[in-house]
Design a protein around this motif. Sequence first.
Motif, PDB file in Angstrom:
ATOM      1  N   ASP A   1       0.828  -1.208   0.000  1.00  0.00           N
ATOM      2  CA  ASP A   1       0.000   0.000   0.000  1.00  0.00           C
ATOM      3  C   ASP A   1       0.862   1.258   0.000  1.00  0.00           C
ATOM      4  OD1 ASP A   1      -2.672   1.242   0.239  1.00  0.00           O
ATOM      5  OD2 ASP A   1      -1.901   1.935   2.172  1.00  0.00           O
ATOM      6  N   ARG A   2       1.926   1.230   0.773  1.00  0.00           N
ATOM      7  CA  ARG A   2       2.833   2.384   0.798  1.00  0.00           C
ATOM      8  C   ARG A   2       3.513   2.566  -0.554  1.00  0.00           C
ATOM      9  NH1 ARG A   2       5.883   0.679   4.484  1.00  0.00           N
ATOM     10  NH2 ARG A   2       7.652   0.012   3.212  1.00  0.00           N
ATOM     11  N   ASN A   3       3.931   1.452  -1.158  1.00  0.00           N
ATOM     12  CA  ASN A   3       4.553   1.538  -2.482  1.00  0.00           C
ATOM     13  C   ASN A   3       3.607   2.134  -3.516  1.00  0.00           C
ATOM     14  OD1 ASN A   3       6.137  -1.723  -2.033  1.00  0.00           O
ATOM     15  ND2 ASN A   3       6.844   0.281  -1.387  1.00  0.00           N
ATOM     16  N   LEU A   4       2.342   1.690  -3.483  1.00  0.00           N
ATOM     17  CA  LEU A   4       1.362   2.181  -4.459  1.00  0.00           C
ATOM     18  C   LEU A   4       1.098   3.681  -4.280  1.00  0.00           C
ATOM     19  CD1 LEU A   4      -1.157  -0.803  -4.430  1.00  0.00           C
ATOM     20  CD2 LEU A   4       0.482  -0.227  -6.236  1.00  0.00           C
ATOM     21  N   ARG A   5       1.073   4.135  -3.040  1.00  0.00           N
ATOM     22  CA  ARG A   5       0.883   5.572  -2.803  1.00  0.00           C
ATOM     23  C   ARG A   5       2.071   6.373  -3.344  1.00  0.00           C
ATOM     24  NH1 ARG A   5      -0.799   3.892   2.385  1.00  0.00           N
ATOM     25  NH2 ARG A   5       1.150   4.710   3.260  1.00  0.00           N
ATOM     26  N   SER A   6       3.267   5.807  -3.166  1.00  0.00           N
ATOM     27  CA  SER A   6       4.467   6.472  -3.681  1.00  0.00           C
ATOM     28  C   SER A   6       4.439   6.551  -5.206  1.00  0.00           C
ATOM     29  CB  SER A   6       5.722   5.718  -3.225  1.00  0.00           C
ATOM     30  OG  SER A   6       5.843   5.742  -1.819  1.00  0.00           O
ATOM     31  N   ILE A   7       4.043   5.432  -5.830  1.00  0.00           N
ATOM     32  CA  ILE A   7       3.989   5.393  -7.299  1.00  0.00           C
ATOM     33  C   ILE A   7       2.971   6.404  -7.822  1.00  0.00           C
ATOM     34  CG2 ILE A   7       3.362   3.936  -9.273  1.00  0.00           C
ATOM     35  CD1 ILE A   7       4.454   1.540  -7.598  1.00  0.00           C
ATOM     36  N   GLU A   8       1.821   6.475  -7.180  1.00  0.00           N
ATOM     37  CA  GLU A   8       0.788   7.413  -7.610  1.00  0.00           C
ATOM     38  C   GLU A   8       1.246   8.864  -7.420  1.00  0.00           C
ATOM     39  OE1 GLU A   8      -2.638   8.561  -9.398  1.00  0.00           O
ATOM     40  OE2 GLU A   8      -1.724   6.559  -9.241  1.00  0.00           O
ATOM     41  N   LYS A   9       1.994   9.100  -6.339  1.00  0.00           N
ATOM     42  CA  LYS A   9       2.514  10.455  -6.104  1.00  0.00           C
ATOM     43  C   LYS A   9       3.472  10.861  -7.215  1.00  0.00           C
ATOM     44  CE  LYS A   9       3.236  14.204  -3.783  1.00  0.00           C
ATOM     45  NZ  LYS A   9       2.164  15.218  -3.619  1.00  0.00           N
ATOM     46  N   ILE A  10       4.345   9.932  -7.575  1.00  0.00           N
ATOM     47  CA  ILE A  10       5.312  10.234  -8.643  1.00  0.00           C
ATOM     48  C   ILE A  10       4.597  10.432  -9.962  1.00  0.00           C
ATOM     49  CG2 ILE A  10       7.264   9.302  -9.940  1.00  0.00           C
ATOM     50  CD1 ILE A  10       8.002   7.729  -7.355  1.00  0.00           C
ATOM     51  N   ARG A  11       3.603   9.576 -10.247  1.00  0.00           N
ATOM     52  CA  ARG A  11       2.870   9.672 -11.503  1.00  0.00           C
ATOM     53  C   ARG A  11       2.167  11.042 -11.624  1.00  0.00           C
ATOM     54  NH1 ARG A  11       1.060   5.156 -14.135  1.00  0.00           N
ATOM     55  NH2 ARG A  11       0.934   4.000 -12.166  1.00  0.00           N
ATOM     56  N   GLN A  12       1.598  11.539 -10.538  1.00  0.00           N
ATOM     57  CA  GLN A  12       0.841  12.794 -10.577  1.00  0.00           C
ATOM     58  C   GLN A  12       1.721  14.046 -10.577  1.00  0.00           C
ATOM     59  OE1 GLN A  12      -1.909  12.734  -7.321  1.00  0.00           O
ATOM     60  NE2 GLN A  12      -3.155  11.064  -8.172  1.00  0.00           N
ATOM     61  N   THR A  13       2.966  13.887 -10.190  1.00  0.00           N
ATOM     62  CA  THR A  13       3.846  15.068 -10.116  1.00  0.00           C
ATOM     63  C   THR A  13       4.811  15.114 -11.305  1.00  0.00           C
ATOM     64  OG1 THR A  13       5.265  13.785  -8.610  1.00  0.00           O
ATOM     65  CG2 THR A  13       3.693  15.334  -7.606  1.00  0.00           C
ATOM     66  N   VAL A  14       5.820  14.299 -11.294  1.00  0.00           N
ATOM     67  CA  VAL A  14       6.845  14.363 -12.348  1.00  0.00           C
ATOM     68  C   VAL A  14       6.671  13.278 -13.402  1.00  0.00           C
ATOM     69  CG1 VAL A  14       8.491  15.469 -10.814  1.00  0.00           C
ATOM     70  CG2 VAL A  14       8.431  12.960 -10.974  1.00  0.00           C
ATOM     71  N   GLY A  15       5.796  12.270 -13.113  1.00  0.00           N
ATOM     72  CA  GLY A  15       5.602  11.173 -14.060  1.00  0.00           C
ATOM     73  C   GLY A  15       6.646  10.091 -13.873  1.00  0.00           C
ATOM     74  N   LEU A  16       6.288   8.853 -14.192  1.00  0.00           N
ATOM     75  CA  LEU A  16       7.211   7.726 -14.008  1.00  0.00           C
ATOM     76  C   LEU A  16       8.422   7.814 -14.924  1.00  0.00           C
ATOM     77  CD1 LEU A  16       4.749   4.683 -13.651  1.00  0.00           C
ATOM     78  CD2 LEU A  16       5.799   6.074 -11.854  1.00  0.00           C
ATOM     79  N   GLN A  17       8.289   8.585 -16.052  1.00  0.00           N
ATOM     80  CA  GLN A  17       9.424   8.702 -16.966  1.00  0.00           C
ATOM     81  C   GLN A  17      10.597   9.439 -16.327  1.00  0.00           C
ATOM     82  OE1 GLN A  17       6.508  10.101 -17.370  1.00  0.00           O
ATOM     83  NE2 GLN A  17       6.763  12.315 -17.608  1.00  0.00           N
TER      84      GLN A  17
END
Length: 323
Positions: A242-258
């Motif tokens: 759950d913590r990992n998924l929140r981190s991934i979503e945070k990155i996706r919404q800010t700078v993007g996974l790229q």
Amino acid sequence: MKSFSARAKDAVARADDFDKLKSCCRRAELTGFALGCGTPVLVGGEGVCFCMRTEHAASARRAVQIIRAEFAEQPVLRIVRAARLGGRTAFEVRLTAECTRKVLHGCDISFSEMTIPKHCLLKKCCRASFLRGLFLACGTIAAPESGYQMEFLLAGGRTAESVMRFLRAFCGIRAGVAERKGADIVYIRDSESLIRLLSMIGANAAILEIENVRIMKDARNRANRAANCDAANIAKVVGTADRNLRSIEKIRQTVGLQALPDALREIAVLRAEHAEATLEELGAMLVPPLGKSGVFHRLRRLDDFAASLEGKETEANHGSSGD
């Protein structure tokens, strides 16, 4: 259904070894029985007679059998209401005055002392026989499911102290004395001492039942520990995912996974697609495969990256509010 104590006494009292017992052992057993449930009574026309009362019928019959074999006497066996046993039905073995004199002399029992005579202490076989008689007279055992406990309910404190010292000194059994509702109790509350005593008096069926319950308890405890451990591990895995998924979503919404390095982007995509996978399972999906510690390290870097983004947002918000 009979209690565990009653079943144990049945097995001991009805053992088919009576004819094999030596005279000294029979007298030692009768001594234990007499000290456990005997009391002198004054009978008009006869004088002082000895009575032994127990709730267990087979125990009373065994006492009569010993008296008949050792002293050629036939005591009276009758059913009474015993005040000492809370008014419950009891089986009374009543000796005549002449039989009383024979038994007290033959077993070296003193009304004034009511302590364990020396002839019960000298030989190992006699010590075991004395304990057998004492158990049949006034012993109780808790059901194995309730724990390890045996008690001897005795009429006098001097007798109780004598039994406790005997158990400790001659049998290596840890015992204590307590008072309960005006009665003196000798108690045993540890499994090793209880098993040793039951073995001495020949209560093998009771030992087997206790061991079976202990094995079942151990198996149940191991199963519960394993289940609790599995539940804790599952909760830990779910919390981490759950913590990992929140981190991934945070990155996706800010700078993007790229914006992530290739290694972190790869593990982020796998974690997002396989939220319930363990670290080992995620590692096996990577090319080349990665061990558990390597996956853990990458996910932690992913969480740290998301945390740094939150920190920058917080600083930016404070700066804009200050402006």
